[in-house]
Design a protein around this motif. Structure first.
Motif, PDB file in Angstrom:
ATOM      1  N   GLY A  12       0.797  -1.221   0.000  1.00 54.46           N
ATOM      2  CA  GLY A  12       0.000   0.000   0.000  1.00 54.46           C
ATOM      3  C   GLY A  12       0.825   1.263   0.000  1.00 54.46           C
ATOM      4  O   GLY A  12       0.757   2.075  -0.899  1.00 54.46           O
ATOM      5  N   ASN A  13       1.631   1.424   1.015  1.00 54.14           N
ATOM      6  CA  ASN A  13       2.393   2.660   1.148  1.00 54.14           C
ATOM      7  C   ASN A  13       3.842   2.265   1.358  1.00 54.14           C
ATOM      8  O   ASN A  13       4.462   2.588   2.338  1.00 54.14           O
ATOM      9  CB  ASN A  13       1.862   3.438   2.343  1.00 54.14           C
ATOM     10  N   ALA A  14       4.361   1.522   0.388  1.00 55.65           N
ATOM     11  CA  ALA A  14       5.601   0.809   0.634  1.00 55.65           C
ATOM     12  C   ALA A  14       6.820   1.720   0.714  1.00 55.65           C
ATOM     13  O   ALA A  14       7.875   1.307   1.153  1.00 55.65           O
ATOM     14  CB  ALA A  14       5.807  -0.238  -0.454  1.00 55.65           C
ATOM     15  N   PHE A  15       6.706   2.967   0.277  1.00 52.38           N
ATOM     16  CA  PHE A  15       7.910   3.798   0.181  1.00 52.38           C
ATOM     17  C   PHE A  15       8.085   4.818   1.275  1.00 52.38           C
ATOM     18  O   PHE A  15       9.181   5.216   1.586  1.00 52.38           O
ATOM     19  CB  PHE A  15       7.888   4.570  -1.135  1.00 52.38           C
ATOM     20  N   ASN A  16       6.973   5.252   1.853  1.00 49.78           N
ATOM     21  CA  ASN A  16       7.079   6.448   2.676  1.00 49.78           C
ATOM     22  C   ASN A  16       7.102   6.166   4.161  1.00 49.78           C
ATOM     23  O   ASN A  16       7.104   7.088   4.952  1.00 49.78           O
ATOM     24  CB  ASN A  16       5.903   7.372   2.353  1.00 49.78           C
ATOM     25  N   LEU A  17       7.089   4.887   4.543  1.00 45.59           N
ATOM     26  CA  LEU A  17       6.993   4.595   5.968  1.00 45.59           C
ATOM     27  C   LEU A  17       8.364   4.564   6.611  1.00 45.59           C
ATOM     28  O   LEU A  17       9.324   4.045   6.055  1.00 45.59           O
ATOM     29  CB  LEU A  17       6.278   3.263   6.172  1.00 45.59           C
ATOM     30  N   LYS A  18       8.433   5.149   7.812  1.00 41.10           N
ATOM     31  CA  LYS A  18       9.697   5.185   8.554  1.00 41.10           C
ATOM     32  C   LYS A  18       9.438   4.731   9.976  1.00 41.10           C
ATOM     33  O   LYS A  18       8.356   4.948  10.517  1.00 41.10           O
ATOM     34  CB  LYS A  18      10.218   6.631   8.589  1.00 41.10           C
ATOM     35  N   ASP A  19      10.443   4.129  10.605  1.00 40.41           N
ATOM     36  CA  ASP A  19      10.296   3.797  12.018  1.00 40.41           C
ATOM     37  C   ASP A  19      10.779   4.982  12.869  1.00 40.41           C
ATOM     38  O   ASP A  19      11.171   6.021  12.334  1.00 40.41           O
ATOM     39  CB  ASP A  19      11.012   2.488  12.364  1.00 40.41           C
ATOM     40  N   ASP A  20      10.759   4.814  14.188  1.00 46.52           N
ATOM     41  CA  ASP A  20      11.101   5.918  15.077  1.00 46.52           C
ATOM     42  C   ASP A  20      12.514   6.436  14.878  1.00 46.52           C
ATOM     43  O   ASP A  20      12.845   7.522  15.287  1.00 46.52           O
ATOM     44  CB  ASP A  20      10.955   5.467  16.543  1.00 46.52           C
ATOM     45  N   TRP A  21      13.371   5.605  14.290  1.00 48.91           N
ATOM     46  CA  TRP A  21      14.763   6.010  14.144  1.00 48.91           C
ATOM     47  C   TRP A  21      15.047   6.531  12.734  1.00 48.91           C
ATOM     48  O   TRP A  21      16.181   6.750  12.363  1.00 48.91           O
ATOM     49  CB  TRP A  21      15.694   4.840  14.482  1.00 48.91           C
ATOM     50  N   GLY A  22      13.986   6.636  11.923  1.00 46.54           N
ATOM     51  CA  GLY A  22      14.149   7.209  10.589  1.00 46.54           C
ATOM     52  C   GLY A  22      14.506   6.206   9.504  1.00 46.54           C
ATOM     53  O   GLY A  22      14.785   6.588   8.378  1.00 46.54           O
ATOM     54  N   PHE A  23      14.501   4.904   9.848  1.00 54.04           N
ATOM     55  CA  PHE A  23      14.809   3.909   8.824  1.00 54.04           C
ATOM     56  C   PHE A  23      13.539   3.493   8.098  1.00 54.04           C
ATOM     57  O   PHE A  23      12.470   3.412   8.697  1.00 54.04           O
ATOM     58  CB  PHE A  23      15.464   2.672   9.448  1.00 54.04           C
ATOM     59  N   ALA A  24      13.688   3.207   6.799  1.00 56.40           N
ATOM     60  CA  ALA A  24      12.539   2.766   6.017  1.00 56.40           C
ATOM     61  C   ALA A  24      11.999   1.465   6.592  1.00 56.40           C
ATOM     62  O   ALA A  24      12.749   0.634   7.105  1.00 56.40           O
ATOM     63  CB  ALA A  24      12.957   2.567   4.564  1.00 56.40           C
ATOM     64  N   ILE A  25      10.701   1.311   6.508  1.00 55.21           N
ATOM     65  CA  ILE A  25      10.066   0.121   7.069  1.00 55.21           C
ATOM     66  C   ILE A  25       8.924  -0.275   6.143  1.00 55.21           C
ATOM     67  O   ILE A  25       8.331   0.568   5.481  1.00 55.21           O
ATOM     68  CB  ILE A  25       9.580   0.423   8.509  1.00 55.21           C
ATOM     69  N   GLN A  26       8.668  -1.580   6.067  1.00 50.81           N
ATOM     70  CA  GLN A  26       7.641  -2.064   5.147  1.00 50.81           C
ATOM     71  C   GLN A  26       6.445  -2.607   5.915  1.00 50.81           C
ATOM     72  O   GLN A  26       6.605  -3.269   6.931  1.00 50.81           O
ATOM     73  CB  GLN A  26       8.200  -3.197   4.294  1.00 50.81           C
ATOM     74  N   PRO A  27       5.239  -2.376   5.381  1.00 52.94           N
ATOM     75  CA  PRO A  27       4.053  -2.980   6.006  1.00 52.94           C
ATOM     76  C   PRO A  27       4.111  -4.497   5.823  1.00 52.94           C
ATOM     77  O   PRO A  27       4.659  -4.974   4.829  1.00 52.94           O
ATOM     78  CB  PRO A  27       2.881  -2.399   5.218  1.00 52.94           C
ATOM     79  N   ALA A  28       3.557  -5.233   6.765  1.00 50.62           N
ATOM     80  CA  ALA A  28       3.608  -6.692   6.701  1.00 50.62           C
ATOM     81  C   ALA A  28       2.832  -7.216   5.503  1.00 50.62           C
ATOM     82  O   ALA A  28       1.846  -6.625   5.082  1.00 50.62           O
ATOM     83  CB  ALA A  28       3.041  -7.286   7.983  1.00 50.62           C
ATOM     84  N   ASP A  29       3.311  -8.332   4.952  1.00 50.71           N
ATOM     85  CA  ASP A  29       2.608  -9.036   3.885  1.00 50.71           C
ATOM     86  C   ASP A  29       1.745 -10.104   4.553  1.00 50.71           C
ATOM     87  O   ASP A  29       2.253 -11.071   5.124  1.00 50.71           O
ATOM     88  CB  ASP A  29       3.644  -9.673   2.949  1.00 50.71           C
ATOM     89  N   TRP A  30       0.430  -9.912   4.511  1.00 52.32           N
ATOM     90  CA  TRP A  30      -0.478 -10.817   5.249  1.00 52.32           C
ATOM     91  C   TRP A  30      -0.496 -12.222   4.679  1.00 52.32           C
ATOM     92  O   TRP A  30      -1.052 -13.135   5.290  1.00 52.32           O
ATOM     93  CB  TRP A  30      -1.900 -10.245   5.237  1.00 52.32           C
ATOM     94  N   HIS A  31       0.057 -12.390   3.491  1.00 50.77           N
ATOM     95  CA  HIS A  31       0.036 -13.722   2.884  1.00 50.77           C
ATOM     96  C   HIS A  31       1.190 -14.591   3.357  1.00 50.77           C
ATOM     97  O   HIS A  31       1.293 -15.748   3.008  1.00 50.77           O
ATOM     98  CB  HIS A  31       0.054 -13.607   1.362  1.00 50.77           C
ATOM     99  N   LYS A  32       2.126 -13.983   4.112  1.00 56.44           N
ATOM    100  CA  LYS A  32       3.260 -14.751   4.640  1.00 56.44           C
ATOM    101  C   LYS A  32       3.251 -14.629   6.161  1.00 56.44           C
ATOM    102  O   LYS A  32       4.073 -13.937   6.753  1.00 56.44           O
ATOM    103  CB  LYS A  32       4.578 -14.202   4.096  1.00 56.44           C
ATOM    104  N   CYS A  33       2.311 -15.318   6.794  1.00 57.86           N
ATOM    105  CA  CYS A  33       2.160 -15.150   8.238  1.00 57.86           C
ATOM    106  C   CYS A  33       3.371 -15.671   8.998  1.00 57.86           C
ATOM    107  O   CYS A  33       3.619 -15.292  10.125  1.00 57.86           O
ATOM    108  CB  CYS A  33       0.886 -15.837   8.720  1.00 57.86           C
ATOM    109  N   TRP A  34       4.165 -16.575   8.372  1.00 56.93           N
ATOM    110  CA  TRP A  34       5.359 -17.087   9.056  1.00 56.93           C
ATOM    111  C   TRP A  34       6.421 -16.011   9.192  1.00 56.93           C
ATOM    112  O   TRP A  34       7.389 -16.202   9.885  1.00 56.93           O
ATOM    113  CB  TRP A  34       5.918 -18.305   8.327  1.00 56.93           C
TER     114      TRP A  34
END
Lengths: 345, 591
Positions: free
Chosen positions: B212-234
Motif C-alpha cells: 500500500g504505502n511501501a515507500f514512505n513509511l519510517k520507524d522511530d529512528w528514521g529507517f525505512a520500514i515495510q508494512p507486513a505481507d499478510w500472505h506470509k504469516c510465518w
C-alpha cells in the motif's frame, strides 16, 4: 502392585492420546519438543514409558475381566511402533528406513508371542478360528477377508506402480578428505604444519593450552568464562582476536550459520545442503583448524565431487576476506562453541 | 466477582455500541470498563529483577547478543549495518510485540516466564521471524533468558524505567480471558469490510501484500520500514512460532507495534470487530489446496519445502489463463529464496524470499507459472552501469561498518531502480553427468557443462543466456529467444504473475550443446533467480534458490491398470488354496 500398574496404565493412556492427537494433527507434533542433541535418549525414554504404559494397561484390563487377546496385543504393539516412527519422530525418517525398523519390530513381536508353546497357540487361535469358520461372525469375517484382501493388495500394487515424483535421495559427504596443501592469496599453506597465527597467549606465542582455557564454558547456553570477556577493552592477544573474528563473523557468516553458529541463519531456510551447525559435535569439533582454513578459503566450489561443490552456497571466502580475517573467524568459531580444534596427531 | 462484573459491563458496552452501529451512528471511541479500551485492564509494574540476575545477564549478553545489539544496546553491534531491519536499539525502551497498550513498556517479570504475561521473554524464546533475531529456546535456558532480559531492561533501556510508577503504566490486553471468534463466513466478510473502513489497506494494500504505502513509511529512528505481507504469516514478527494462530494477529492489532507506523486499534474497534479483522487477515495467509495451513518446518519456521516441481501434461495448447482448470489442478510449489551472498556483489537483504511455481507441458513446450510477492513494480529508469551479461567481480562492496547513516537499512528505498526480473536456470547436457553431479547452481561449471538461463525482465523482454561458470561473462544467445514466449506477465496488488514458455528441446530443432532438453519422467535440476528492482537488484545482486527438480509427470501407462488386476486375481487363487488345504487337513483329523 496394582497401584504401580495403574500408574503405568495412566501413562499409557495419556501417551496414546498424545500420539493420536499428533496423528490427526489436533496436537502439534512439537508439543513435547524433541531437543536437538538429546533426541535418541528422549525417544528411548518415551518408548520405555509407552511399554510400561502398555504393561499397566493390559494388567488393569485383565484384572477387570476384559483381557486383550495375545493376538491383538501383538498386532496393536506393532501398529503402535509404526505410527510412532511415522508421526512422532522429527525430522521424518525416510520410508525405506521405517520399513526396516518395521520389519525388525515385526520379528521382535513374533519372538515375543511365540516365546512359549502356549502363547503361540493363543496367538494362532484367532487366525485358525476364522479359517475354520465355525461361528457366524467368523464366517462373515472369512468372506470379508476373501473380498477385501485381493482388493487391498490390488490397490497397493496400483499405488506402487503409479508414476511418482519423489525427490531423488542424494547422499553427500560432509567432511571430505582435504588436500595436502592449499594456496590462498598467493601463499601456500601445508595443512599438516600450518598454525593459526592468532592462537597466542598474551606474550604473542602460539599456545593452545592458554587459548583453550579461555573459550566459553560447555553446558547449556555456552557462556563465556566470567573473567574472559572478549569485549573487555584491556584485552591483549587471544581474546582481542576473538572479538575481531566475531565482528567478521557477524558481518559475513551469520546470514547462513546463524547467530548461535547452529546453521540456522537468516537465509539458511532457502539452501540445500543446509549450512553447517558448528555447535554440533560432528563439525568443527571433529576437525583440525587448518581443515577449516581450507574449507573457508575455498568454499563450496573448492570441494571434491563427493562434497557436492555444485550445490553448496558457501562462498570461497578468499574472494571476500584476507588471510588474517579468515584465521580470526576460525578462532572465534572455536571460542563461541567451546570446542578445541583437533590436532594432527 | 469483579472480573465477571467488568465483563458484564464490557458486554453491555459492546451491545450498546452494536445498537449505535445499527442505527447508523458511527465512530464513537470504544471504551470498556474503567475508561480503558475494551479488552484491557490496568496492571501493576513488575518488581525490579535481583542484582544477581542482572549481573548474570551481562555475561549472557556479552556472549550472545552484543554482536548485533552493541555494547550499549544501541542496536549498533558489528553485524548491524548489513541487516534490515536493523537490530533493536534498546535505549529508548521501544519494543514491538507486546500485550500492553500502545506506547507502554512491554510486560517483563524476571520471576514469571509465563506465556502471555511476559512479552520480552516470549520474544527471546521464539525470536522475531522475518528478521535476524533467532529463537533462543533450546540454546539458552529459561533462567538465562530471564537473566539477559534483566540486564537489558535495567541497564540498556536508558530513557525509561520499568519500575518507575511515576512515568510508567501497564494497561494489559486480557488475552487469557478471550476466546477467538469462529472464522465463519460472516466474520470473514465483516473483517474484509473492516480492513477497508479502518484504512488497513492504505498501508497493507488491497490484497494485503504490504504494497500500500511501501515507500514512505519510517520507524522511530528514521529507517525505512515495510508494512507486513499478510500472505506470509510465518514472517510476522509476532507470530511466536505459531503463524496460523489468530490470537497473534488479534494481539498485534490491539496493541500496535511500538516504534513503527502501525498504531493500536484498541480505541476505535470493539473486541468483536478485532476478531473479525484478525480472522480475515489470518485467512489470507497462504494455504494448501484444501485450505489447510501449510506445514511449517520447526527448524526454519518457514513452510516445508518439496524440491520436486511436478509438471502435468496437457493436450494441445498450454493455456495462458491462470483460471484454466489445468492450471488450477497443477500442484503449486513453495520455492524458498535466499540472498545471493556467495559472490560479489552480495545481496545481504533480499526482499523476495519465496516464489510459488506451477508447471504444465505438452508435446512441444514446458511452461512455468511463477508468482511472487513484490511490493513494487519496478521498471528500470535508466541503463545499468554495466552490461547484464558481465560478471563484474571487481565491483566495490560497501564497507561492513558504515555507521547508521551508511547502513543497508538507511539505504532502503534510495536505490537506483532497475528491472524486476526472474530467471530459470537448467543445466545443459545434464544426462551426461552421472547423478547426482550437476553443473554449479551459480551459472554452471565450465564450457563442457554449461547452464541454460532464461530470464524475463519487467520491461517485457525475455532473453536466453549460456552460463559457463561464476567467473565468466554470460553469452547472450540471440537466436534462441525466438523459441521463448511470455504467455503472461502482470503485476497486480503487490504480486507478479509471470508465465514463461520454452521448448522441451529435441535434436532436430535445437542445439544439444546449448539447450536443456526436458524428458518425461526425468528429474531436470532447476534453479530460480529473482530480482527486485527497487532493492537495487541487478546482475548478481539477486535472490537465489537451491536446486529444485522439474519433473514432467508421465501420462499413466496401461500396465498400471493391468498388473494390479492380475495380482488381485492371484490373491484370490491363493486364498482358495489355503482354505482347501485347511479344510482337507481338518477332515483328515476328524476322520
Amino acid at each position: 502392585m496394582k497401584a504401580l500398574m495403574s500408574v503405568g496404565a495412566l501413562i499409557g493412556v495419556v501417551g496414546l492420546l498424545l500420539l493420536v492427537g499428533m496423528i490427526f494433527d489436533i496436537i502439534p507434533s512439537n508439543t513435547v519438543r524433541l531437543v536437538e542433541g538429546y533426541m535418541p535418549m528422549q525417544m528411548l525414554t518415551e518408548l520405555a514409558f509407552y511399554v510400561a504404559g502398555f504393561a499397566g494397561l493390559s494388567y488393569i484390563l485383565a484384572s477387570m475381566g476384559m483381557a486383550v487377546p495375545r493376538f491383538w496385543q501383538g498386532i496393536g504393539f506393532w501398529a503402535f511402533i509404526l505410527l510412532y516412527l511415522k508421526f512422532r519422530v522429527y525430522p521424518p525418517i525416510p520410508f525405506s528406513v521405517r520399513a526396516m525398523y518395521g520389519t525388525v519390530s515385526l520379528v521382535a513381536v513374533f519372538m515375543w508371542v511365540s516365546s512359549n508353546e502356549e502363547d503361540w497357540k493363543k496367538f494362532k487361535q484367532p487366525i485358525m478360528n476364522v479359517l475354520d469358520a465355525q461361528s457366524g461372525t467368523n464366517k462373515m469375517l472369512r468372506y470379508m477377508y476373501l473380498i477385501l484382501l485381493p482388493l487391498l493388495i490390488g490397490g497397493f500394487s496400483y499405488n506402487a506402480m503409479k508414476p511418482k515424483s519423489e525427490e531423488p535421495i542424494e547422499l553427500r559427504t560432509v567432511h571430505p578428505a582435504p588436500p595436502a596443501s592449499t594456496k590462498v592469496h598467493g601463499k601456500t599453506y601445508v595443512l599438516q604444519t600450518s598454525q593459526n597465527p592468532y592462537r597466542v597467549n598474551p606474550e604473542g606465542k602460539y599456545d593452545q593450552e592458554y587459548t583453550n582455557a579461555n573459550i566459553v564454558e560447555q553446558g547449556m547456553g555456552r557462556l563465556m568464562k566470567p573473567n574472559a570477556n572478549p569485549w573487555d577493552d584491556k584485552n591483549q592477544g587471544y581474546l582481542k582476536y576473538v572479538r575481531e573474528g566475531g565482528e567478521i563473523f557477524f558481518q559475513n557468516c551469520h546470514f547462513c550459520h546463524g547467530d548461535n553458529l547452529n546453521g540456522r541463519g537468516l537465509h539458511a531456510f532457502a539452501f540445500n545442503p543446509i549450512p553447517a551447525n558448528f555447535t554440533d559435535p560432528g563439525t568443527i569439533a571433529q576437525l583440525q583448524e587448518t581443515f577449516i582454513f581450507w574449507r573457508v578459503s575455498k568454499g563450496g566450489i573448492g570441494l571434491p565431487n563427493e562434497g557436492f561443490p555444485w550445490a553448496s552456497v558457501m562462498p570461497p571466502w578468499e574472494q571476500h576476506l584476507t588471510v588474517d580475517e579468515i584465521w580470526k573467524v576460525i578462532l572465534f568459531e572455536y571460542w563461541h562453541t567451546g570446542y578445541y580444534p583437533r590436532t594432527w596427531d | 466477582m469483579r472480573k465477571s462484573a467488568s465483563q458484564k459491563v464490557g458486554v453491555a458496552a459492546a451491545a450498546a455500541f452494536g445498537i449505535i452501529l445499527a442505527s447508523g451512528q458511527l465512530s464513537l471511541p470504544v471504551v470498556g470498563a474503567e475508561g480503558l479500551p475494551e479488552g484491557f485492564k490496568k496492571g501493576d509494574l513488575a518488581p525490579e529483577p535481583a542484582a544477581e540476575m542482572i549481573e548474570a545477564g551481562k555475561r549472557v549478553y556479552f556472549t550472545k547478543c552484543v554482536w548485533c545489539h552493541g555494547v550499549d544496546g544501541a542496536g549498533d553491534g558489528p553485524g548491524a549495518d548489513r541487516l534490515w531491519p536493523r537490530p533493536r536499539n534498546f535505549n529508548q525502551g521501544t519494543f514491538k510485540i507486546r500485550h500492553t497498550a500502545s506506547g507502554e513498556l512491554p510486560l517483563f517479570d524476571a520471576k514469571k516466564p509465563t506465556p502471555g504475561q511476559n512479552d520480552l521473554f516470549e520474544t527471546v524464546t521464539h525470536g522475531l521471524p522475518g528478521s535476524a533475531m533467532p529463537s533462543w529456546e533450546g540454546i539458552l535456558t529459561e533462567e538465562q533468558r530471564l537473566q539477559v532480559l534483566s540486564f537489558v531492561t535495567t541497564q540498556l533501556v536508558k530513557d525509561r524505567k520499568f519500575t518507575d510508577k511515576q512515568s510508567e503504566t501497564q494497561t494489559i490486553l486480557q488475552m487469557g480471558d478471550m476466546k477467538p471468534k469462529p472464522a465463519n463466513e460472516e466474520s470473514l466478510k465483516r473483517g474484509s469490510e473492516l480492513i477497508v473502513e479502518k484504512k488497513c489497506i492504505e498501508c497493507h494494500g488491497t490484497e494485503g501484500r504490504g504494497d500500500g504505502n511501501a515507500f514512505n513509511l519510517k520507524d522511530d529512528w528514521g529507517f525505512a520500514i515495510q508494512p507486513a505481507d499478510w500472505h506470509k504469516c510465518w514472517n510476522f514478527r509476532g507470530s511466536r512460532q505459531d503463524p496460523y494462530n489468530v490470537k497473534n494477529i488479534f494481539r498485534t492489532f490491539s496493541t500496535g507495534v511500538n516504534g513503527t507506523p502501525m498504531p493500536s486499534f484498541a480505541d476505535n474497534t470493539t473486541v468483536d470487530e478485532r476478531w473479525d479483522i484478525a480472522n480475515f487477515v489470518n485467512s489470507l495467509c497462504e494455504r494448501d489446496v484444501e485450505g489447510n495451513p501449510l506445514p511449517i518446518d520447526p527448524l526454519t519456521d518457514k513452510p516445508k519445502i518439496n524440491f520436486v516441481v511436478p509438471s502435468n501434461p496437457v493436450e494441445g495448447e498450454i493455456p495462458a489463463d491462470m483460471e484454466n482448470e489445468a492450471w488450477q489442478k497443477a500442484p503449486k510449489r513453495y520455492v524458498a529464496m535466499g540472498g545471493q551472498i556467495t559472490h560479489k556483489p552480495r545481496n545481504f537483504v533480499n526482499r523476495i524470499d519465496d516464489i510459488w511455481v506451477r508447471s504444465l507441458y505438452n508435446d512441444k513446450s514446458v511452461v512455468y507459472l511463477l508468482e511472487w510477492d513484490d511490493r513494487t513494480k519496478s521498471v528500470a529508469e535508466g541503463k545499468l552501469p554495466w552490461a547484464p551479461t558481465q560478471v563484474n567481480i571487481d565491483v566495490k562492496e560497501q564497507d561492513p561498518k558504515t555507521g547508521e547513516d551508511g547502513s543497508i537499512a538507511a539505504n532502503q528505498n534510495k536505490y537506483k531502480v532497475y528491472n524486476d526480473a526472474v530467471a530459470i536456470e537448467t543445466p545443459v547436457k545434464w544426462k551426461e553427468l552421472p547423478a547426482p553431479i550437476k553443473p554449479r547452481y551459480l551459472f554452471g561449471t565450465n564450457d563442457q557443462f554449461p547452464v541454460d538461463i532464461v530470464k524475463w525482465e519487467a520491461d517485457g523482454s525475455i532473453r536466453a543466456f549460456k552460463g559457463t561458470g561464476w567467473d565468466k561473462d554470460f553469452e547472450e544467445r540471440d537466436t534462441y529467444e525466438e523459441n521463448l514466449k511470455v504467455l503472461k506477465s502482470e503485476w497486480k496488488n503487490g504480486r507478479w504473475y509471470v508465465m514463461i514458455q520454452r521448448p522441451l528441446g529435441n535434436k532436430k530443432d535445437q542445439d544439444y550443446d546449448e539447450d536443456t532438453f526436458f524428458e518425461v519422467g526425468q528429474y531436470v535440476p532447476t534453479v530460480f533467480f529473482a530480482w527486485d528492482g527497487h532493492n537495487g537488484d541487478a546482475g548478481r545482486k539477486m535472490a537465489v534458490s537451491a536446486f529444485y527438480y522439474t519433473f514432467l509427470n508421465p501420462p499413466i501407462p496401461r500396465e498400471t491398470y493391468i498388473y494390479p488386476a492380475v495380482i488381485a486375481f492371484g490373491v484370490v487363487l491363493l486364498e482358495g488354496w489355503v482354505l482347501t488345504r485347511r479344510a482337507n487337513k481338518k477332515k483328515g483329523k476328524t476322520l
